[in-house]
Design an enzyme around this catalytic site. Structure first.
Site, short mmCIF file in Angstrom:
data_model
loop_
_atom_site.label_atom_id
_atom_site.label_comp_id
_atom_site.label_asym_id
_atom_site.label_seq_id
_atom_site.Cartn_x
_atom_site.Cartn_y
_atom_site.Cartn_z
N SER A 68 0.87 -1.18 0.00
CA SER A 68 0.00 0.00 0.00
C SER A 68 0.90 1.22 0.00
O SER A 68 2.08 1.14 0.39
CB SER A 68 -0.85 0.00 1.28
OG SER A 68 -1.45 1.25 1.50
N TYR A 92 -2.53 -1.15 10.40
CA TYR A 92 -2.40 -1.28 8.94
C TYR A 92 -1.08 -0.70 8.47
O TYR A 92 -0.35 -1.31 7.68
CB TYR A 92 -3.58 -0.56 8.28
CG TYR A 92 -3.72 -0.76 6.79
CD1 TYR A 92 -4.40 -1.86 6.27
CD2 TYR A 92 -3.19 0.16 5.88
CE1 TYR A 92 -4.56 -2.04 4.91
CE2 TYR A 92 -3.34 -0.01 4.52
CZ TYR A 92 -4.03 -1.11 4.03
OH TYR A 92 -4.17 -1.29 2.68
P1 NAD Z 1 -11.20 -6.41 -0.52
O1 NAD Z 1 -11.84 -6.27 0.80
O2 NAD Z 1 -11.99 -6.13 -1.76
O3 NAD Z 1 -10.58 -7.88 -0.69
C1 NAD Z 1 -9.88 -8.48 0.35
C2 NAD Z 1 -9.77 -9.96 0.06
O4 NAD Z 1 -9.06 -10.57 1.15
C3 NAD Z 1 -11.11 -10.67 -0.05
O5 NAD Z 1 -11.04 -11.68 -1.04
C4 NAD Z 1 -11.28 -11.30 1.34
O6 NAD Z 1 -12.14 -12.42 1.37
C5 NAD Z 1 -9.84 -11.66 1.61
N1 NAD Z 1 -9.55 -11.89 3.02
C6 NAD Z 1 -9.80 -11.10 4.08
N2 NAD Z 1 -9.41 -11.69 5.22
C7 NAD Z 1 -8.90 -12.89 4.87
C8 NAD Z 1 -8.32 -13.96 5.59
N3 NAD Z 1 -8.22 -13.94 6.92
N4 NAD Z 1 -7.91 -15.04 4.90
C9 NAD Z 1 -8.03 -15.12 3.55
N5 NAD Z 1 -8.56 -14.11 2.82
C10 NAD Z 1 -8.98 -13.02 3.47
O7 NAD Z 1 -9.89 -5.51 -0.45
P2 NAD Z 1 -8.93 -4.90 -1.56
O8 NAD Z 1 -9.11 -3.42 -1.54
O9 NAD Z 1 -9.03 -5.62 -2.84
O10 NAD Z 1 -7.52 -5.19 -0.86
C11 NAD Z 1 -6.61 -6.14 -1.30
C12 NAD Z 1 -5.22 -5.75 -0.81
O11 NAD Z 1 -4.87 -4.48 -1.35
C13 NAD Z 1 -5.10 -5.62 0.71
O12 NAD Z 1 -3.87 -6.15 1.15
C14 NAD Z 1 -5.14 -4.12 0.91
O13 NAD Z 1 -4.47 -3.74 2.10
C15 NAD Z 1 -4.42 -3.65 -0.32
N6 NAD Z 1 -4.69 -2.26 -0.68
C16 NAD Z 1 -5.94 -1.83 -0.98
C17 NAD Z 1 -6.14 -0.48 -1.29
C18 NAD Z 1 -7.50 0.07 -1.64
O14 NAD Z 1 -7.61 1.29 -1.74
N7 NAD Z 1 -8.50 -0.74 -1.86
C19 NAD Z 1 -5.06 0.40 -1.29
C20 NAD Z 1 -3.81 -0.08 -0.98
C21 NAD Z 1 -3.63 -1.41 -0.67
#
Ligand code: NAD
Length: 260
Positions: A142, A155
């Protein structure tokens, strides 16, 4: 480009992980999808990923907070596809609260899922990658791997931690044809972000519109959310032969956020 390779994408039932799984399947890789959700919807996604791309796709419901279930997921990839070549550590959760109110169980869960799971998957996948002399480890970190924001102590700590883990693993495996990199997205409109808008509004005592304008996109100079397709394209490139010299890199894809 990736036919004959197997990719595990953690947290790929939604958002960024699903987008990366689709892109890698399109490039010809067999996929292990992982994450939580409605079983029928997951099965539908699994079947269409396989059918549309003529690749094999299997599902692991492993909880990334549990090392023994992570080991089962790596075992599944070995049993069904002969091992893992591409490891995408993407599963992640968020919780927003001032440090003095931050629940201990939320701290522990975020460190386990957002950081320790990538240690466990890597330690279990690297031996097989070394044997094959090829591997790709991509950690979805991130912008919060590079800078902080208030109320996100767990986080930000986990994401800074995964940057350090990425660099360390990259050095250890560099002579084995294995690369390890971190992709650092700015804000992407996925369920993870949608959920934190009301939480941020409550923590800061401002409206949800103000959270989007003045908090989420305040530093994102493009003034738009990052697209999942932009992250999936970078992940696919990092899996290519031409990306073989890119390793230990912590790569912002954040609309200029961390350039400030
Ligand atoms: P999201 O909530 O859409 O997806 C998260 C995924 O992780 C889902 O498939 C969920 O089922 C899975 N998950 C959650 N807990 C779990 C566990 N204990 N075991 C297995 N799977 C689990 O989120 P996203 O926005 O797609 O985020 C994905 C990654 O990207 C994360 O690491 C997040 O920190 C990172 N990220 C997201 C953003 C953003 O703005 N959305 C920005 C920077 C980084």
């Amino acid at each position: 480009m990736l036919s004959g390779k197997t990719a595990i994408v953690t947290g790929s039932t939604s958002g960024i992980g699903l987008g990366i799984a689709k892109a890698l399947a399109k490039a010809g890789a067999n996929i292990v999808i992982n994450g939580f959700g409605d079983p029928a919807a997951i099965e539908q996604e699994r079947a269409s990923l396989a059918g549309e791309n003529n690749v094999k796709v299997t599902y692991s419901g492993a909880d990334m907070a549990k090392p023994e279930e992570i080991a089962d997921m790596i075992g599944l990839a070995a049993d069904e596809f002969g091992g893992v070549d591409i490891l995408i550590n993407n599963a992640g959760i968020q919780y927003v609260a001032p440090i003095e109110d931050f629940p201990i169980e939320k701290w522990n869960a975020i460190i386990a899922i957002n950081l320790s799971s990538a240690f466990h998957t890597a330690r279990l996948a690297v031996p097989e990658m070394k044997k094959k002399g090829w591997g790709r480890i991509i950690n979805v970190a991130s912008a919060h791997a590079l800078v902080a924001s208030p109320y996100k102590s767990a986080y930000v700590a986990a994401k800074h931690g995964i940057a350090g883990l990425t660099k360390t693993v990259a050095l250890e495996v560099a002579e084995h044809g294995i690369t390890a990199n971190a992709i650092c997205p700015g804000y992407v409109m996925t369920p993870l972000v949608e959920k934190q808008i009301p939480e941020q509004a409550a923590a800061r005592g401002i409206s949800e519109e103000a959270v989007v304008r003045d908090v989420l996109l305040a530093a994102q100079s493009t003034k738009r959310f990052v697209e999942v397709s932009e992250l999936a394209a970078l992940a696919t490139f990092l899996c290519s032969a031409e990306a073989g010299s890119i390793t230990g890199a912590i790569m912002p894809v954040d609309g200029g956020w961390t350039a400030h």
